[in-house]
Motif scaffolding. Structure first.
Motif, PDB file in Angstrom:
ATOM      1  N   TRP A   1      -4.115  12.197  -9.722  1.00 48.38           N
ATOM      2  CA  TRP A   1      -4.957  11.351  -8.883  1.00 48.38           C
ATOM      3  C   TRP A   1      -5.758  12.192  -7.899  1.00 48.38           C
ATOM      4  O   TRP A   1      -5.202  12.955  -7.120  1.00 48.38           O
ATOM      5  CB  TRP A   1      -4.105  10.325  -8.144  1.00 48.38           C
ATOM      6  N   LEU A   2      -7.073  12.014  -7.958  1.00 51.53           N
ATOM      7  CA  LEU A   2      -7.974  12.784  -7.105  1.00 51.53           C
ATOM      8  C   LEU A   2      -8.294  12.058  -5.804  1.00 51.53           C
ATOM      9  O   LEU A   2      -8.344  12.669  -4.734  1.00 51.53           O
ATOM     10  CB  LEU A   2      -9.271  13.075  -7.862  1.00 51.53           C
ATOM     11  N   GLY A   3      -8.521  10.746  -5.875  1.00 48.58           N
ATOM     12  CA  GLY A   3      -8.900  10.046  -4.661  1.00 48.58           C
ATOM     13  C   GLY A   3      -8.923   8.547  -4.827  1.00 48.58           C
ATOM     14  O   GLY A   3      -8.805   8.017  -5.934  1.00 48.58           O
ATOM     15  N   LEU A   4      -9.104   7.866  -3.690  1.00 48.26           N
ATOM     16  CA  LEU A   4      -9.131   6.413  -3.644  1.00 48.26           C
ATOM     17  C   LEU A   4     -10.288   5.932  -2.778  1.00 48.26           C
ATOM     18  O   LEU A   4     -10.608   6.546  -1.752  1.00 48.26           O
ATOM     19  CB  LEU A   4      -7.837   5.855  -3.059  1.00 48.26           C
TER      20      LEU A   4
ATOM     21  N   THR B   1     -12.139   6.023   2.303  1.00 50.70           N
ATOM     22  CA  THR B   1     -12.080   7.043   1.270  1.00 50.70           C
ATOM     23  C   THR B   1     -10.924   7.979   1.565  1.00 50.70           C
ATOM     24  O   THR B   1     -10.849   8.544   2.667  1.00 50.70           O
ATOM     25  CB  THR B   1     -13.384   7.873   1.232  1.00 50.70           C
ATOM     26  N   LEU B   2     -10.034   8.131   0.605  1.00 52.51           N
ATOM     27  CA  LEU B   2      -8.938   9.086   0.717  1.00 52.51           C
ATOM     28  C   LEU B   2      -9.088  10.151  -0.353  1.00 52.51           C
ATOM     29  O   LEU B   2      -9.155   9.844  -1.543  1.00 52.51           O
ATOM     30  CB  LEU B   2      -7.586   8.391   0.535  1.00 52.51           C
ATOM     31  N   LEU B   3      -9.155  11.393   0.072  1.00 50.41           N
ATOM     32  CA  LEU B   3      -9.116  12.522  -0.842  1.00 50.41           C
ATOM     33  C   LEU B   3      -7.673  12.986  -0.901  1.00 50.41           C
ATOM     34  O   LEU B   3      -7.103  13.423   0.105  1.00 50.41           O
ATOM     35  CB  LEU B   3     -10.036  13.643  -0.345  1.00 50.41           C
ATOM     36  N   LEU B   4      -7.078  12.858  -2.070  1.00 55.55           N
ATOM     37  CA  LEU B   4      -5.656  13.145  -2.222  1.00 55.55           C
ATOM     38  C   LEU B   4      -5.414  14.627  -2.494  1.00 55.55           C
ATOM     39  O   LEU B   4      -6.318  15.365  -2.846  1.00 55.55           O
ATOM     40  CB  LEU B   4      -5.077  12.282  -3.347  1.00 55.55           C
ATOM     41  N   GLY B   5      -4.186  15.034  -2.334  1.00 54.15           N
ATOM     42  CA  GLY B   5      -3.821  16.427  -2.515  1.00 54.15           C
ATOM     43  C   GLY B   5      -2.659  16.762  -1.610  1.00 54.15           C
ATOM     44  O   GLY B   5      -1.960  15.879  -1.121  1.00 54.15           O
ATOM     45  N   GLU B   6      -2.446  18.041  -1.370  1.00 53.74           N
ATOM     46  CA  GLU B   6      -1.354  18.428  -0.477  1.00 53.74           C
ATOM     47  C   GLU B   6      -1.547  17.851   0.924  1.00 53.74           C
ATOM     48  O   GLU B   6      -0.579  17.513   1.612  1.00 53.74           O
ATOM     49  CB  GLU B   6      -1.261  19.951  -0.413  1.00 53.74           C
TER      50      GLU B   6
ATOM     51  N   TYR C   1      -6.213   4.640   7.121  1.00 53.09           N
ATOM     52  CA  TYR C   1      -6.395   5.510   8.291  1.00 53.09           C
ATOM     53  C   TYR C   1      -5.058   6.117   8.701  1.00 53.09           C
ATOM     54  O   TYR C   1      -4.943   7.326   8.955  1.00 53.09           O
ATOM     55  CB  TYR C   1      -6.992   4.699   9.440  1.00 53.09           C
ATOM     56  N   ALA C   2      -4.025   5.280   8.754  1.00 54.58           N
ATOM     57  CA  ALA C   2      -2.703   5.758   9.153  1.00 54.58           C
ATOM     58  C   ALA C   2      -2.117   6.733   8.136  1.00 54.58           C
ATOM     59  O   ALA C   2      -1.330   7.611   8.491  1.00 54.58           O
ATOM     60  CB  ALA C   2      -1.758   4.573   9.341  1.00 54.58           C
ATOM     61  N   ALA C   3      -2.510   6.592   6.869  1.00 52.66           N
ATOM     62  CA  ALA C   3      -1.955   7.437   5.808  1.00 52.66           C
ATOM     63  C   ALA C   3      -2.633   8.801   5.724  1.00 52.66           C
ATOM     64  O   ALA C   3      -2.126   9.705   5.045  1.00 52.66           O
ATOM     65  CB  ALA C   3      -2.082   6.721   4.462  1.00 52.66           C
ATOM     66  N   ALA C   4      -3.763   8.970   6.386  1.00 60.55           N
ATOM     67  CA  ALA C   4      -4.508  10.231   6.314  1.00 60.55           C
ATOM     68  C   ALA C   4      -3.988  11.232   7.334  1.00 60.55           C
ATOM     69  O   ALA C   4      -3.817  10.907   8.506  1.00 60.55           O
ATOM     70  CB  ALA C   4      -5.996   9.972   6.548  1.00 60.55           C
TER      71      ALA C   4
ATOM     72  N   PHE D   1       0.814  -1.216   0.000  1.00 60.10           N
ATOM     73  CA  PHE D   1       0.000   0.000   0.000  1.00 60.10           C
ATOM     74  C   PHE D   1       0.851   1.271   0.000  1.00 60.10           C
ATOM     75  O   PHE D   1       0.612   2.196  -0.779  1.00 60.10           O
ATOM     76  CB  PHE D   1      -0.943  -0.002   1.207  1.00 60.10           C
ATOM     77  N   GLY D   2       1.840   1.333   0.878  1.00 57.17           N
ATOM     78  CA  GLY D   2       2.643   2.548   1.000  1.00 57.17           C
ATOM     79  C   GLY D   2       3.339   2.916  -0.297  1.00 57.17           C
ATOM     80  O   GLY D   2       3.327   4.084  -0.719  1.00 57.17           O
ATOM     81  N   ALA D   3       3.954   1.939  -0.948  1.00 58.65           N
ATOM     82  CA  ALA D   3       4.662   2.202  -2.198  1.00 58.65           C
ATOM     83  C   ALA D   3       3.697   2.598  -3.305  1.00 58.65           C
ATOM     84  O   ALA D   3       3.992   3.499  -4.109  1.00 58.65           O
ATOM     85  CB  ALA D   3       5.464   0.970  -2.612  1.00 58.65           C
ATOM     86  N   GLU D   4       2.556   1.936  -3.371  1.00 58.61           N
ATOM     87  CA  GLU D   4       1.553   2.271  -4.394  1.00 58.61           C
ATOM     88  C   GLU D   4       1.032   3.700  -4.194  1.00 58.61           C
ATOM     89  O   GLU D   4       0.883   4.472  -5.154  1.00 58.61           O
ATOM     90  CB  GLU D   4       0.394   1.276  -4.337  1.00 58.61           C
ATOM     91  N   LEU D   5       0.774   4.058  -2.942  1.00 59.68           N
ATOM     92  CA  LEU D   5       0.275   5.405  -2.655  1.00 59.68           C
ATOM     93  C   LEU D   5       1.316   6.461  -3.023  1.00 59.68           C
ATOM     94  O   LEU D   5       0.996   7.497  -3.619  1.00 59.68           O
ATOM     95  CB  LEU D   5      -0.107   5.513  -1.179  1.00 59.68           C
ATOM     96  N   ALA D   6       2.570   6.187  -2.698  1.00 64.18           N
ATOM     97  CA  ALA D   6       3.639   7.144  -2.990  1.00 64.18           C
ATOM     98  C   ALA D   6       3.870   7.324  -4.489  1.00 64.18           C
ATOM     99  O   ALA D   6       4.415   8.357  -4.910  1.00 64.18           O
ATOM    100  CB  ALA D   6       4.932   6.689  -2.314  1.00 64.18           C
ATOM    101  N   SER D   7       3.456   6.356  -5.282  1.00 60.80           N
ATOM    102  CA  SER D   7       3.703   6.423  -6.726  1.00 60.80           C
ATOM    103  C   SER D   7       2.702   7.291  -7.483  1.00 60.80           C
ATOM    104  O   SER D   7       2.904   7.586  -8.659  1.00 60.80           O
ATOM    105  CB  SER D   7       3.668   5.006  -7.315  1.00 60.80           C
TER     106      SER D   7
END
Length: 274
Positions: free
Chosen positions: A57-60, A89-94, A71-74, A46-52
């Motif tokens: 990408w708007l969200g997951l 649900t993760l809303l991506l961005g800064e 939860y830990a990544a938010a 998960f961590g590597a995929e998210l970092a890539s």
């Protein structure tokens, strides 16, 4: 906001997910040229995929077993996520914002079935979905919950959640759940078959049944519930997705779209036609 955005549902396994059909139907109605797919992702990757992911990408959407790592990544989380320790649900961005829309999805499923108040509730199971079910019950006014679990020790975290919500939570086994409740929320794994006498005992004073499992349907529990009202887990799947789409579009799961009923009807058609 630009229209060319990427979104996906992640999980392991993931091939069964109906989220792509739901989201595609909604995006058509909203006139959004967004791409929504699926990807098999484990907790280890998960961590590597998210970092890539890049800025397109708007969200997951996250399903099992990724809700805890999400939860830990938010960096920011809504109250439902904080209470349950789960993000779907993760809303991506800064700043990554995490939400648990399963909670609101259960509330909406009950409300759409004409149930707006649940003073007393019984929850079957003690896993991650049970946590969302308990918070949902609290939002619908529950002051007392019974948690019915095969392993009582697994339900201890639900007692803590209940305390945070100002609810009393009692733990029982499947054969000895006492009293009458307004609703039963079943969160046991799909395919679970209870003894016939246990099902009869639970159904006799169990009120409305919300069955989180939806494949196969009807579940053994739903089939044995008699003439009482039964709500399929497909309703939660639908309404949690509606809340996800609100988040991806304007960041607020509680703010509906204008004429949202048209979007919901198209999503329901896509879901039932699958």
């Amino acid at each position: 906001m630009t229209n060319q955005r990427q979104l996906q549902v992640w999980g392991d396994p993931i091939a069964h997910s109906r989220s792509p059909q739901l989201h595609a139907a909604a995006y058509r109605v909203l006139g959004l040229d967004w791409q929504y797919g699926r990807r098999q992702v484990s907790t280890a990757t998960f961590g590597a995929e998210l970092a890539s992911l890049d800025s397109s990408w708007l969200g997951l959407s996250l399903t099992m077993p990724l809700k805890e790592v999400a939860y830990a990544a938010a960096a920011e989380r809504d109250r439902a996520a904080e209470l349950t320790g789960a993000v779907n649900t993760l809303l991506l961005g800064e700043v990554r914002r995490g939400f648990n829309t399963d909670v609101g999805g259960i509330v909406d499923a009950f409300t759409q079935a004409g149930v707006s108040s649940l003073p007393r509730v019984r929850i079957l199971g003690a896993g991650a979905t049970a946590s969302s079910a308990l918070v949902s019950a609290g939002m619908l006014g529950a002051t007392h919950a019974q948690v019915v679990a095969r392993r009582p020790e697994a339900a201890r975290t639900l007692v803590d959640i209940g305390t945070a919500l100002g609810m009393t939570v009692d733990i029982h086994g499947f054969a000895d759940a006492p009293g009458v409740v307004d609703a039963t929320i079943a969160t046991v794994p799909s395919g679970t078959v209870l003894d016939a006498d246990v099902t009869q005992h639970l159904a006799s004073a169990g009120g409305v049944l919300f069955e989180a499992a939806y494949a196969p349907w009807p579940s053994a529990l739903a089939a044995g519930w008699g003439s009482g009202t039964v709500i399929s887990g497909l309703e939660m799947l639908l309404y949690q997705a509606v809340r996800q789409i609100r988040i991806f579009h304007h960041g607020d799961p509680e703010r509906p779209f204008p004429d949202e009923d048209v979007m919901v009807a198209e999503m329901r058609s896509a879901l039932m036609g699958d």
